[in-house]
Every structure is written in structure tokens, then in C-alpha cells.
Design a protein around this motif. Structure first.
Motif, PDB file in Angstrom:
ATOM      1  N   LEU A  26       0.809  -1.226   0.000  1.00 33.02           N
ATOM      2  CA  LEU A  26       0.000   0.000   0.000  1.00 33.02           C
ATOM      3  C   LEU A  26       0.844   1.279   0.000  1.00 33.02           C
ATOM      4  CD1 LEU A  26      -2.796  -1.037   2.538  1.00 33.02           C
ATOM      5  CD2 LEU A  26      -2.878  -1.089   0.034  1.00 33.02           C
ATOM      6  N   LEU A  27       2.154   1.150  -0.146  1.00 33.80           N
ATOM      7  CA  LEU A  27       3.033   2.332  -0.177  1.00 33.80           C
ATOM      8  C   LEU A  27       2.615   3.377  -1.222  1.00 33.80           C
ATOM      9  CD1 LEU A  27       6.728   1.176   0.396  1.00 33.80           C
ATOM     10  CD2 LEU A  27       5.467   2.931   1.650  1.00 33.80           C
ATOM     11  N   PRO A  28       2.208   2.964  -2.436  1.00 34.26           N
ATOM     12  CA  PRO A  28       1.792   3.962  -3.433  1.00 34.26           C
ATOM     13  C   PRO A  28       0.617   4.831  -2.995  1.00 34.26           C
ATOM     14  CG  PRO A  28       2.224   1.867  -4.496  1.00 34.26           C
ATOM     15  CD  PRO A  28       2.250   1.613  -3.020  1.00 34.26           C
ATOM     16  N   LEU A  29      -0.110   4.403  -1.929  1.00 35.29           N
ATOM     17  CA  LEU A  29      -1.218   5.219  -1.432  1.00 35.29           C
ATOM     18  C   LEU A  29      -0.747   6.607  -0.995  1.00 35.29           C
ATOM     19  CD1 LEU A  29      -3.505   2.897   0.744  1.00 35.29           C
ATOM     20  CD2 LEU A  29      -4.115   4.105  -1.360  1.00 35.29           C
ATOM     21  N   LEU A  30       0.474   6.673  -0.463  1.00 39.46           N
ATOM     22  CA  LEU A  30       1.015   7.947  -0.006  1.00 39.46           C
ATOM     23  C   LEU A  30       1.083   8.944  -1.162  1.00 39.46           C
ATOM     24  CD1 LEU A  30       3.920   6.639   2.269  1.00 39.46           C
ATOM     25  CD2 LEU A  30       1.652   7.421   2.971  1.00 39.46           C
ATOM     26  N   LYS A  31       1.526   8.452  -2.318  1.00 39.08           N
ATOM     27  CA  LYS A  31       1.598   9.322  -3.488  1.00 39.08           C
ATOM     28  C   LYS A  31       0.202   9.656  -4.014  1.00 39.08           C
ATOM     29  CE  LYS A  31       5.975  10.122  -4.388  1.00 39.08           C
ATOM     30  NZ  LYS A  31       6.609   9.559  -5.572  1.00 39.08           N
ATOM     31  N   ASN A  36      -3.941  13.842  -4.679  1.00 40.06           N
ATOM     32  CA  ASN A  36      -5.406  13.942  -4.634  1.00 40.06           C
ATOM     33  C   ASN A  36      -6.051  13.125  -5.754  1.00 40.06           C
ATOM     34  OD1 ASN A  36      -5.514  15.751  -2.407  1.00 40.06           O
ATOM     35  ND2 ASN A  36      -4.930  17.437  -3.772  1.00 40.06           N
ATOM     36  N   SER A  37      -5.600  11.903  -5.880  1.00 35.87           N
ATOM     37  CA  SER A  37      -6.078  11.035  -6.960  1.00 35.87           C
ATOM     38  C   SER A  37      -7.533  10.628  -6.729  1.00 35.87           C
ATOM     39  CB  SER A  37      -5.206   9.782  -7.059  1.00 35.87           C
ATOM     40  OG  SER A  37      -3.878  10.125  -7.354  1.00 35.87           O
ATOM     41  N   GLU A  38      -8.148  10.149  -7.808  1.00 33.70           N
ATOM     42  CA  GLU A  38      -9.536   9.721  -7.736  1.00 33.70           C
ATOM     43  C   GLU A  38      -9.684   8.501  -6.825  1.00 33.70           C
ATOM     44  OE1 GLU A  38     -10.644   8.926 -11.705  1.00 33.70           O
ATOM     45  OE2 GLU A  38     -10.476  11.001 -12.382  1.00 33.70           O
ATOM     46  N   THR A  39     -10.865   8.367  -6.257  1.00 33.71           N
ATOM     47  CA  THR A  39     -11.141   7.249  -5.352  1.00 33.71           C
ATOM     48  C   THR A  39     -10.973   5.911  -6.052  1.00 33.71           C
ATOM     49  OG1 THR A  39     -12.736   8.644  -4.181  1.00 33.71           O
ATOM     50  CG2 THR A  39     -12.829   6.282  -3.758  1.00 33.71           C
TER      51      THR A  39
END
Length: 314
Positions: A26-31, A36-39
């Protein structure tokens, strides 16, 4: 040394692996949050992480259950997830890859079975269904079935006949549904975000170095393995060759996903048994300790490099 900790792991080590694996995936979640990426992108990452994590555990269970690698360890899922580093967005090939891993389990079940008809039917049916639903290149994996029958000594006409029946059943069902206006083809719905080759150059170099040592170790010592383990590794090598062939014929980098399972088994075999190998070859404690240090260093470097690139993947 890290490898010793991962072999015959204690409960605390296993729990630590679960936590770190979830964080890693889940590391890419930080980026994504930062941009402010789409849900939908966030859910794509979470869903793909769940499938990859479950695939790593299922593959590990196969390896232990079939005694392909006899030592109890968590090296296999760690290497598998490290190889999954470039994969972020969910695509249907992940489901296809999981089905192939399940089919591999059915193939291994052919060993020393006089009437493995259920296993043959399930494996052929799954490969045929994937061929029709995802991509016709999946059909190449059917080569594993007759090859495995030969390797495991199940050479009866009934075995081949049952495998062909399993291959034909999804085709009949597929065209029956198509005739009634129901389509089950997701071939065009593949999306995968990966870094370019230049950004992954150090990871790729390290990967090929480990692959070289792993291949040499396995070829030199494969005759020392048990009959079952040796034959299973022959099937794994064919699995890898077919996976690479699918990638070459399709010219689609997404299809490299299929090679992760066999490569992770081969690399894990090196990390787990390299210490024993070096000890036997060298015969000197001080040289053995150096090689043990090198194999541990390779694994640690590969894990850290994968963590770093996983964070930069978006």
C-alpha cells in the motif's frame, strides 16, 4: 542473518511479515493521497494488493504442501511480493494469474496418482476458461498438462482424453452463452502502471544477478533433490518458458505477471539452500560465512530496492 530468521520462522516473524507486506503493497497510497487522486485509483491499488498478497500465500502453501522446497520458510512470499513491485493498478490478468497458480497446484497433484482425472479436468478447464475470458495466449499454458503427465508418469490415453474434455467444455459453454447474447471477454481491459526501464535499472540489474546465481544453483544441485521435488521443478521451468513465450508473442509487458510465480520459486530456492550449497562446495568455515553473507546481502538489497521503487511507482 535475515535468511536464517525467515527459515523455520517464529510466530513473531510471521506477524511482522504480514504487517510489512501490507505496508509495502500500500506504499503507493502515499503518493495517491498527495496527488489527490480519484477514489477509483485508490480502490484499484487496494484490490490489486489483496489479490497479490493472497496469490503469494497460496503459492507458498503449494510449495510447502507438495514439499517442493522442504524447509519451512517465508522467503517465498517475500520474493513473490518483491517481484510484484511494479504492479499497482488492478487488471484482470491478476485474476488469471491466480487461476494459473491454482492450476499449477492441480498439476502437482498428478504425482503418483493412478487416476488423476479430477485434477486433469480442473486444470484443463481453468486454462481453457482463462483463454476464452482473458486472452487466447493463455492457451499456451495447456502445454503444461501433457508435459506433466509425461514427467509424473501418468501416460494413459484416458488421462489425455480427460484433459481434452476439460479443454473443450469451456469452449462449448462460452459459445452457447455468446449465441444467447452473453459475452465474457475482458481482453481489452488491461491497465498496469509501471516505472520505465531507466528508473528501474538498478532493480533490474540486481534481479538478473540473483537470477544467474539461482539458475546455476538449481542446475548444479537439482539431482540432489527428491524425485518429486526434481520433477516439480521441471514443470516450473516449463511454466516459466511458457510465461516468457506468452510475453514475447503478445508483446504486452502486462503478461510478464505470469512469470512471477515460477521465478519466485526458483529465486527462493537459491536463498534457502545457497548456504548449504556454499558450505558443501567450499568446505571452509571462513569462506562459507562470506558466501552466506553475500546471499543475505543480495536478499536484503533486493527487498530494500523493491520498497524504494514501490514508493516511487505512481
Amino acid at each position: 542473518m535475515i535468511i536464517e530468521k525467515l527459515i523455520n520462522s517464529k510466530t513473531q516473524t510471521v506477524i511482522f511479515f504480514f504487517i510489512v507486506s501490507i505496508i509495502y503493497l500500500l506504499l503507493p497510497l502515499l503518493k495517491l493521497f498527495e496527488l489527490n487522486s480519484e477514489t477509483i485509483k485508490i480502490f484499484n491499488l487496494i484490490f490489486s494488493s489483496i489479490i497479490l498478497f493472497f496469490s503469494s500465500l497460496y503459492l507458498t502453501n503449494i510449495i510447502f504442501e507438495k514439499s517442493i522446497i522442504k524447509k519451512n520458510n517465508i522467503v517465498v512470499p517475500i520474493v513473490f511480493l518483491a517481484l510484484c513491485m511494479p504492479v499497482v493498478d488492478f487488471n484482470f490478468l491478476m485474476i488469471g494469474n491466480l487461476i494459473l497458480i491454482i492450476s499449477l497446484n492441480e498439476v502437482f497433484n498428478l504425482y503418483q496418482k493412478n487416476n488423476p482425472f479430477t485434477n486433469l479436468f480442473n486444470c484443463s478447464f481453468a486454462i481453457s476458461a482463462c483463454t476464452l475470458i482473458f486472452n487466447y495466449y493463455f492457451g499456451l499454458f495447456y502445454i503444461l498438462v501433457p508435459f506433466s503427465l509425461y514427467i509424473f508418469g501418468n501416460n494413459s490415453w484416458r488421462s489425455y482424453f480427460v484433459s481434452i474434455i476439460g479443454l473443450l467444455c469451456p469452449i462449448i459453454i462460452f459459445y452457447f452463452l455468446k449465441f444467447n447474447g452473453i459475452y465474457l471477454n475482458f481482453e481489452k481491459q488491461y491497465v498496469t502502471n509501471i516505472l520505465n526501464i531507466h528508473e528501474l535499472k538498478y532493480w533490474i540489474i540486481l534481479f538478473f544477478i540473483i537470477c544467474f546465481f539461482s539458475t546455476v544453483e538449481l542446475f548444479v544441485w537439482i539431482n540432489k533433490k527428491s524425485s518429486k521435488s526434481r520433477r516439480c521443478f521441471y514443470v516450473i521451468f516449463l511454466y516459466l518458458i511458457v510465461s516468457i513465450s506468452v510475453f514475447i508473442f503478445s508483446r504486452n509487458i502486462d503478461f510478464l505477471l505470469f512469470s512471477i510465480a515460477p521465478v519466485s520459486i526458483i529465486l527462493s530456492n537459491f536463498f534457502i539452500y545457497s548456504n548449504c550449497t556454499f558450505s558443501f562446495v567450499c568446505g571452509f568455515a571462513h569462506i562459507y560465512s562470506k558466501f552466506r553473507f553475500i546471499s543475505n546481502l543480495l536478499l536484503i538489497t533486493f527487498i530494500l530496492n523493491s520498497l524504494y521503487n514501490r514508493f516511487l511507482i505512481i
